[in-house]
Design an enzyme around this catalytic site. Structure first.
Site, PDB file in Angstrom:
ATOM      1  N   ASP A  97       0.847  -1.224   0.114  1.00 17.60           N
ATOM      2  CA  ASP A  97       0.079  -0.064   0.083  1.00 17.60           C
ATOM      3  C   ASP A  97       0.815   1.253   0.032  1.00 17.60           C
ATOM      4  O   ASP A  97       1.863   1.233   0.862  1.00 17.60           O
ATOM      5  CB  ASP A  97      -1.009  -0.076   1.312  1.00 17.60           C
ATOM      6  CG  ASP A  97      -2.428   0.596   1.079  1.00 17.60           C
ATOM      7  OD1 ASP A  97      -2.418   1.792   0.220  1.00 17.60           O
ATOM      8  OD2 ASP A  97      -3.180  -0.041   1.413  1.00 17.60           O
ATOM      9  N   ASP A 198      -3.169   4.728  -2.462  1.00 25.62           N
ATOM     10  CA  ASP A 198      -3.811   5.295  -1.623  1.00 25.62           C
ATOM     11  C   ASP A 198      -4.357   6.668  -2.303  1.00 25.62           C
ATOM     12  O   ASP A 198      -3.338   7.480  -2.430  1.00 25.62           O
ATOM     13  CB  ASP A 198      -3.613   5.092  -0.289  1.00 25.62           C
ATOM     14  CG  ASP A 198      -4.590   5.712   0.679  1.00 25.62           C
ATOM     15  OD1 ASP A 198      -5.543   4.806   1.018  1.00 25.62           O
ATOM     16  OD2 ASP A 198      -4.480   6.722   1.363  1.00 25.62           O
ATOM     17  N   GLU A 241      -6.276   4.220  -6.119  1.00 21.15           N
ATOM     18  CA  GLU A 241      -7.425   4.265  -5.490  1.00 21.15           C
ATOM     19  C   GLU A 241      -8.007   6.011  -5.865  1.00 21.15           C
ATOM     20  O   GLU A 241      -7.431   6.676  -5.491  1.00 21.15           O
ATOM     21  CB  GLU A 241      -7.404   4.037  -4.169  1.00 21.15           C
ATOM     22  CG  GLU A 241      -8.827   4.096  -3.263  1.00 21.15           C
ATOM     23  CD  GLU A 241      -8.916   4.608  -1.812  1.00 21.15           C
ATOM     24  OE1 GLU A 241      -9.912   4.366  -1.028  1.00 21.15           O
ATOM     25  OE2 GLU A 241      -7.926   5.382  -1.359  1.00 21.15           O
ATOM     26  N   HIS A 314     -11.363  -2.896   2.807  1.00 21.65           N
ATOM     27  CA  HIS A 314     -11.334  -2.607   4.058  1.00 21.65           C
ATOM     28  C   HIS A 314     -12.278  -1.254   4.397  1.00 21.65           C
ATOM     29  O   HIS A 314     -12.442  -0.957   5.453  1.00 21.65           O
ATOM     30  CB  HIS A 314      -9.885  -2.330   4.579  1.00 21.65           C
ATOM     31  CG  HIS A 314      -9.499  -1.221   4.031  1.00 21.65           C
ATOM     32  ND1 HIS A 314      -8.928  -1.273   2.527  1.00 21.65           N
ATOM     33  CD2 HIS A 314      -8.924  -0.028   4.463  1.00 21.65           C
ATOM     34  CE1 HIS A 314      -8.389  -0.104   2.349  1.00 21.65           C
ATOM     35  NE2 HIS A 314      -8.339   0.721   3.311  1.00 21.65           N
ATOM     36  N   ASP A 315     -12.729  -0.704   3.348  1.00 18.66           N
ATOM     37  CA  ASP A 315     -13.477   0.399   3.669  1.00 18.66           C
ATOM     38  C   ASP A 315     -14.863   0.421   3.309  1.00 18.66           C
ATOM     39  O   ASP A 315     -15.729   1.235   3.345  1.00 18.66           O
ATOM     40  CB  ASP A 315     -12.882   1.638   2.641  1.00 18.66           C
ATOM     41  CG  ASP A 315     -11.725   2.119   2.736  1.00 18.66           C
ATOM     42  OD1 ASP A 315     -11.369   2.047   4.004  1.00 18.66           O
ATOM     43  OD2 ASP A 315     -10.912   2.375   2.037  1.00 18.66           O
TER      44      ASP A 315
HETATM   45  C1  GLC Z   1      -7.897   5.222   1.571  1.00 15.81           C
HETATM   46  C2  GLC Z   1      -8.046   4.006   2.487  1.00 15.81           C
HETATM   47  C3  GLC Z   1      -8.580   4.286   3.778  1.00 15.81           C
HETATM   48  C4  GLC Z   1      -7.925   5.374   4.533  1.00 15.81           C
HETATM   49  C5  GLC Z   1      -7.811   6.611   3.681  1.00 15.81           C
HETATM   50  C6  GLC Z   1      -6.985   7.815   4.114  1.00 15.81           C
HETATM   51  O1  GLC Z   1      -9.368   5.698   1.251  1.00 15.81           O
HETATM   52  O2  GLC Z   1      -8.351   3.073   1.721  1.00 15.81           O
HETATM   53  O3  GLC Z   1      -8.757   3.473   4.551  1.00 15.81           O
HETATM   54  O4  GLC Z   1      -8.603   5.987   5.525  1.00 15.81           O
HETATM   55  O5  GLC Z   1      -7.435   6.274   2.311  1.00 15.81           O
HETATM   56  O6  GLC Z   1      -5.583   7.366   3.963  1.00 15.81           O
END
Ligand code: GLC
Ligand code: CA
Length: 532
Positions: A97, A198, A241, A314-315
């Site tokens: 990540d 991320d 992401e 995980h979100d």
């Molecule tokens: C992304 C991650 C999430 C995190 C956010 C800030 O969306 O998937 O879990 O809280 O970024 O890093």
């Protein structure tokens, strides 16, 4: 870019909840090492590991205080290397990540940066003077409140798009960009195969906008520079992401010749069942839209990109609870999988999804751990609009913790995840453990094993052209075509039977089916892959 991403099936590990080996209630790297054969047998050939770097844990590791280390609660760098070797020995690649929109406020860069206005690290972050005694603009942070935090010591505000313990890096600063490229090279030199990036489209900010958000004017330039400085020389795979993109914008980030990212996630279907995408504001699921959105992205990216197929991470709460039917757990979980992974793209599977897990039940606020959930609860409570019971129902519907509870490996206490006290409640439901599903031919786990084997071994499933033939009355049919080969994916998205659609030719071979038979009708949540 090498072609391996087209053959990839990626399993996401959320290390905190995967497997604990030393009884402290927190999953660890040795726990992952012990489960590599399980992953191999599942049929995945890549892992995305959520952050395992040192972190104060304000956002479960997405607030990193040292980009080059391993968090002591997860193990050592030696453990990490052993895990990586163990993966490679099994032909499983590792994506780490990459969280570079922000660091932790306890990262040494920020500790220095906040010391004084002329500190050499000051410009690593985004500092602004107050405007009329207030924050510089109206931007709101993703976890609630202003995106600006006033720092008494130097009399300025710093920007944080997430929690105030996650200050945003200043990508306009060439030194920051070089540090990040060096850090990426450090992991790639060690043998890591790529990164999940991320909130990557947030790295370039656009201060002319009234709201915080991504896709600022220098995004493409920054990504291309990382590509040249680190990713391309190592042939690393990246998946961004990127919330809120259109297919056209995704193509601008991932097109073969652009030299930016390999792929981006698309999450548009994950906004369904939520009023204006607000995860704590439920509305009935539009199943037709679910299929239409997936199809739109298949078609939108076909020219010059490779899609990512995802329904959990995980979100997100568990897909079975959001998009499936708890009265038909096996049928609806396997139907959703057949529908999604029959499409063209890299399949991403989130830990526990292969067991068809549903959301755990949270009985009170103190069972939650997630900063987003806890902040939202506070904010909604202060609005005075909801009773405590209504608030708990909202959290149960949308909380990220629904997908963050430990994997139930066995029927033992805490599902065999830990011999100690788990950091978050561990729910073990009969029939949902690895132990029970492993030897059961009719389990979700064995369905996934079979399906992934098919997906990996078929050129047609890998790269065949997608076409949506039918999406009405809760029945959908799409095809994948490569040369003379055609695969029909038929899905019944309801708890009732329907006619078998007449677009399926008579002389097809059934290659996947979540029922024993193919009859004249489609059974509730029946899904079939036919090959012609
Ligand atoms: C992304 C991650 C999430 C995190 C956010 C800030 O969306 O998937 O879990 O809280 O970024 O890093
Ligand atoms: Ca542990």
């Amino acid at each position: 870019m090498e072609r391996w991403h087209k053959e990839a099936i990626v399993y996401q590990i959320y290390p905190k909840s995967f497997m604990d080996t030393n009884g402290d209630g927190i999953g660890d790297i040795r726990g992952i090492i012990g489960k590599l054969d399980y992953l191999k047998e599942l049929g995945v050939n890549a892992v995305w590991l959520s952050p395992c770097y040192p972190s104060p844990g304000d956002d479960n590791g997405y607030d990193i205080s040292d980009y080059r280390g391993i968090a002591p609660e997860y193990g050592t760098l030696e453990d990490f290397k052993e895990m990586l070797d163990g993966m490679h020995a099994r032909e499983i690649r590792l994506l780490m990540d990459l969280v570079v929109n922000h660091t932790s406020d306890e990262h040494e860069w920020f500790v220095e940066s906040r010391k004084s206005r002329d500190n050499p690290y000051r410009d690593y972050y985004i500092w602004r003077d107050p405007v009329d005694g207030h924050a510089p603009n109206e931007w709101v942070a993703a976890f609630g409140g202003s995106a600006w935090e006033f720092d008494e010591a130097t009399g300025q505000y710093y920007l944080h798009l997430f929690s105030k313990k996650q200050p945003d890096l200043n990508w306009e600063n060439e030194r920051v960009r070089q540090e990040i490229a060096d850090m990426i090279n450090y992991w790639l030199d060690m043998g890591v195969d790529g990164f999940r990036c991320d909130v990557i489209n947030n790295i370039s900010k656009d201060f002319t906008r009234p709201y915080a958000g991504g896709n600022g004017p220098r995004l493409h330039e920054f990504l291309h520079e990382l590509h040249v400085r680190a990713l391309e020389p190592h042939k690393a795979l990246t998946v961004g992401e990127t919330w809120g993109l259109t297919p056209a914008q995704a193509l601008e980030l991932t097109g073969e010749k652009r030299g930016e990212l390999t792929m981006t996630f698309q999450f548009e279907h994950l906004l369904l069942g939520r009023v204006n995408g607000d995860k704590f504001d439920p509305e009935p699921l539009d199943k037709k839209a679910f299929v239409d959105i997936l199809a739109k992205w298949e078609i939108g990216l076909k020219a010059d990109s490779y899609p990512v197929l995802v329904m959990e991470n995980h979100d997100q709460p568990r897909a079975l609870s959001r998009f499936g039917d708890l009265d038909f757990p096996y049928e609806s979980a396997t139907m959703l999988a057949s529908m999604l992974y029959g499409m063209r793209g890299v399949g991403f599977i989130y830990q526990g999804q292969e067991l068809g897990l549903h959301d755990p039940t949270f009985n009170s606020l103190d069972e939650y751990r997630d900063i987003e959930t806890l902040n939202a609860y506070k904010e909604l409570k202060e609005s005075g609009k909801f009773t405590d019971e209504e608030l708990l129902a909202k959290m149960q519907y949308g909380s990220r913790d629904c997908g963050r509870t430990p994997i139930p490996w066995t029927r033992e206490e805490n599902g065999g995840f830990t011999s100690g006290t788990p950091w978050i409640k561990a729910q073990v439901d009969k029939g949902f453990t690895v132990e029970e599903q492993d030897g059961d031919e009719g389990s979700v786990l064995n369905f996934y094993r079979k399906m992934l084997k098919l997906k990996k071994s078929s050129e047609c499933l890998m790269d065949g052209e997608f076409e949506l033939l039918l999406n009405e009355s809760d029945t959908s049919v799409y095809t994948r075509t490569l040369g003379d080969e055609k695969i029909f994916v038929v899905c019944r998205y309801a708890d009732t039977e329907s006619e078998m659609p007449d677009c399926i030719p008579a002389d097809c071979e059934v290659i996947l089916n979540n029922y024993k038979e193919v009859g004249k009708t489609l059974k509730p949540y029946q899904a079939i892959w036919f090959k012609k």
